[in-house]
Scaffold this motif. Sequence first.
Motif, PDB file in Angstrom:
ATOM      1  N   LEU A  33       0.808  -1.216   0.000  1.00  0.00           N
ATOM      2  CA  LEU A  33       0.000   0.000   0.000  1.00  0.00           C
ATOM      3  C   LEU A  33       0.844   1.271   0.000  1.00  0.00           C
ATOM      4  O   LEU A  33       0.353   2.339  -0.365  1.00  0.00           O
ATOM      5  N   SER A  34       2.097   1.163   0.386  1.00  0.00           N
ATOM      6  CA  SER A  34       2.979   2.334   0.345  1.00  0.00           C
ATOM      7  C   SER A  34       3.524   2.578  -1.070  1.00  0.00           C
ATOM      8  O   SER A  34       4.180   3.579  -1.316  1.00  0.00           O
ATOM      9  N   SER A  35       3.246   1.659  -1.991  1.00  0.00           N
ATOM     10  CA  SER A  35       3.662   1.811  -3.380  1.00  0.00           C
ATOM     11  C   SER A  35       2.527   2.445  -4.181  1.00  0.00           C
ATOM     12  O   SER A  35       1.467   2.765  -3.636  1.00  0.00           O
ATOM     13  N   ASN A  36       2.749   2.609  -5.486  1.00  0.00           N
ATOM     14  CA  ASN A  36       1.680   3.121  -6.352  1.00  0.00           C
ATOM     15  C   ASN A  36       1.110   2.024  -7.238  1.00  0.00           C
ATOM     16  O   ASN A  36       0.457   2.303  -8.238  1.00  0.00           O
ATOM     17  N   LYS A  37       1.339   0.766  -6.879  1.00  0.00           N
ATOM     18  CA  LYS A  37       0.928  -0.375  -7.704  1.00  0.00           C
ATOM     19  C   LYS A  37      -0.565  -0.637  -7.564  1.00  0.00           C
ATOM     20  O   LYS A  37      -1.159  -0.433  -6.512  1.00  0.00           O
ATOM     21  N   GLU A  38      -1.160  -1.140  -8.656  1.00  0.00           N
ATOM     22  CA  GLU A  38      -2.588  -1.458  -8.669  1.00  0.00           C
ATOM     23  C   GLU A  38      -2.875  -2.799  -7.999  1.00  0.00           C
ATOM     24  O   GLU A  38      -3.914  -2.980  -7.375  1.00  0.00           O
ATOM     25  N   ARG A 116      -5.712  -2.958  -4.570  1.00  0.00           N
ATOM     26  CA  ARG A 116      -5.384  -1.951  -3.548  1.00  0.00           C
ATOM     27  C   ARG A 116      -6.541  -1.782  -2.565  1.00  0.00           C
ATOM     28  O   ARG A 116      -6.333  -1.691  -1.362  1.00  0.00           O
ATOM     29  N   SER A 117      -7.764  -1.732  -3.095  1.00  0.00           N
ATOM     30  CA  SER A 117      -8.901  -1.507  -2.204  1.00  0.00           C
ATOM     31  C   SER A 117      -9.089  -2.674  -1.244  1.00  0.00           C
ATOM     32  O   SER A 117      -9.413  -2.470  -0.068  1.00  0.00           O
ATOM     33  N   GLN A 120      -6.391  -2.452   1.458  1.00  0.00           N
ATOM     34  CA  GLN A 120      -6.727  -1.418   2.444  1.00  0.00           C
ATOM     35  C   GLN A 120      -7.795  -1.927   3.409  1.00  0.00           C
ATOM     36  O   GLN A 120      -7.699  -1.716   4.626  1.00  0.00           O
TER      37      GLN A 120
END
Length: 198
Positions: A33-38, A116-117, A120
């Motif tokens: 989650l600290s990355s920008n990956k999907e 990602r969702s 989270q």
Amino acid sequence: KRFEGMDNYWLVTKGYQSYSCMWGHIKMIKEFLSSNKEYGVFFEDDVYLRKTLLNDIDLITLKMKNNKLDVLLLGYLINHDPTKSLNFKLFDSFDKFKLYEHHDELWGSQSYILTRSQAQYIIEEYDENFLIEHIRTNSCTIENPPFSPDWTITKDGKRGMIYPMYVVEEGTINTNDEFQIYFHNSCYKFNYNSNDFI
């Protein structure tokens, strides 16, 4: 990226030694989650990987996206062919691989992909407060699951499994339970082929 295990001192101080596996998964998910990956692709450390995984991963995540899956298991515990079972709903396929819906009685967190969702959601839902409540109630049901990736990460959201698997567990397990030893070993023998995995 390879992750070190959880801080043993912190686990012992809190009395959480029995939950180190789940904390390790949470640590990996937070890093994703600290990355920008999907998508995040997660592996435990006692697995064999299909040799074509890196070539196929973009297609796998595309199929995951097209079918609106929150979690897709790349590795799990099964010692039979799910294509011969009526308990698995087919979502999609490519080449020799098929994506199925998986049900509550399928276990294993050897490897999975999260959106990602969903990632989270997992870290918000299965936090220290959840563990404290689990310890207090000593629950062990699908509705009130223990603090374990097999009961939480792989059981929430719209979920799928890919077969044949891309990740196979080594087949050994640290337990004295004869059934668990047999089951893990039989899953390994059924799914592992040295020509396909490294």
